[in-house]
Scaffold this active site. Sequence first.
Site, PDB file in Angstrom:
ATOM      1  N   ARG A  80       0.830  -0.520   8.854  1.00  0.00           N
ATOM      2  CA  ARG A  80      -0.300  -0.938   9.680  1.00  0.00           C
ATOM      3  C   ARG A  80       0.194  -1.911  10.731  1.00  0.00           C
ATOM      4  O   ARG A  80       0.894  -2.887  10.414  1.00  0.00           O
ATOM      5  CB  ARG A  80      -1.352  -1.616   8.815  1.00  0.00           C
ATOM      6  N   HIS A 138      -9.493  -3.886  13.262  1.00  0.00           N
ATOM      7  CA  HIS A 138      -9.954  -3.378  11.966  1.00  0.00           C
ATOM      8  C   HIS A 138     -10.207  -1.876  12.019  1.00  0.00           C
ATOM      9  O   HIS A 138     -10.980  -1.340  11.216  1.00  0.00           O
ATOM     10  CB  HIS A 138     -11.245  -4.079  11.517  1.00  0.00           C
ATOM     11  N   ARG A 166     -12.092 -18.036  11.962  1.00  0.00           N
ATOM     12  CA  ARG A 166     -12.219 -17.718  13.388  1.00  0.00           C
ATOM     13  C   ARG A 166     -13.659 -17.867  13.845  1.00  0.00           C
ATOM     14  O   ARG A 166     -14.586 -17.534  13.126  1.00  0.00           O
ATOM     15  CB  ARG A 166     -11.724 -16.291  13.656  1.00  0.00           C
ATOM     16  N   GLU A 204      -7.646   1.090   3.195  1.00  0.00           N
ATOM     17  CA  GLU A 204      -6.767   1.200   4.363  1.00  0.00           C
ATOM     18  C   GLU A 204      -5.481   1.937   4.025  1.00  0.00           C
ATOM     19  O   GLU A 204      -4.969   2.712   4.848  1.00  0.00           O
ATOM     20  CB  GLU A 204      -6.445  -0.199   4.897  1.00  0.00           C
TER      21      GLU A 204
END
Length: 418
Positions: free
Chosen positions: A103, A193, A254, A403
Amino acid sequence: MRILILNSGSSSLKFRLVDYRSNTSKDRIEPTNIVQGSVTAIGKKASLTIKIHQDPPSTSIRQDIQNHGQAVTWIWESVQFLVEQNRDVTGRPGISIDAVGVRVVHGGHRFTQSVVIDETVLSRIEELNPLAPLHNPPCLEGIYRIRALLGPQIPIVAVFDTAFHHTLPAHAHTYAIPHQWTSRHGIRRFGFHGIAHASLAESYARHAGRPLNELRLITFQLGQGCSVTALQHGQVVETSMGFSPLEGLVMGTRSGDLDPAILHFMAGHNDLSLDALYDQLNTQSGLLGLSGRSSDMKALLLAAREDPGSPAALAIQVFIHRAKKYLGGYLAILGGADAVIFGGGIGEHAPDIRAGICEGMEWCGLKLNSKTNAELLPPSPGAVQSVQEETSTLEISIAGTDEEAWIAGETSRLLGNT
């Protein structure tokens, strides 16, 4: 084809070793999981958890691991040992790898689909490091290490988080800034994402028994990083993260959306550099900044129950409000939806957050079954469970984000499953 999957976070590394049997038909190929696990707290006293076949996870091993390169070496040595001690479920002797899938968070303008890594690809990924400083550099450390361990003959496929969002229309990916900024520096909304959102959408389509290109979906990936995406006919038409993963929803550390004038104000009144401001927006804001105590939603929910007037309670309210605002906006963009899907650590494990986001949305046909939502156990990776009322015209689902399976599928597809 035996594929090693490496999924790097800023201080973690998930991995999985899978085997795809050769398939000459057009049917979906389901891989066999051989080994999987993760390394957490990289840069400190890291923990390695590893699971072989269907056995329970082994006791976590702890070791000083300073970077993702060291983590990859640790994983490789541990996988070799375990597979050699246990009979391989695929019947192949020893430990061997046919390909690696990794990834990569930021692919920029160049990478709108997965690619086989070569020196040119590596150099271009390195050029994007300033745009994803918490993720791309650690990922590259892992790539260089696995190349050294396996040798140049083993193909490594880069699967980009930004690639899934390349279908964003111009009116959605363009910022209202001077045109020369966009043309000279390539500034636009990329979205992130993507692998997680692709996994959620594909899992739901399989659960619903409908082709993805017939569906209108809103997918929430809620964890330490949070984002929401609108898909129409299988293509992304809006997403909350933008030029960097800083835009959009409130996240663990964040800020998400904010007025850029705040940066000018803070720089002038606190003698802060742009680098210092950027660091604080990435690492000291979000749930951590709001609560003053933690970026962990589970801890904040406990604190809010003890004291409903606490900063922790306010942090949760701000988180839910921002998510609900995006949900309403995306329903407007899509003209309604077939399903709203929650995934990620918060999306799968925090029924109070799901309930808060869905509360008051009955006007659009979104009706949560409170009892089912509260009692639901988190789904396994790739599994989908529904929590809406029978009278709801929109399905509300919780999906186990997977994922690693998506990365494995992309790697197998790109290399032809030979």
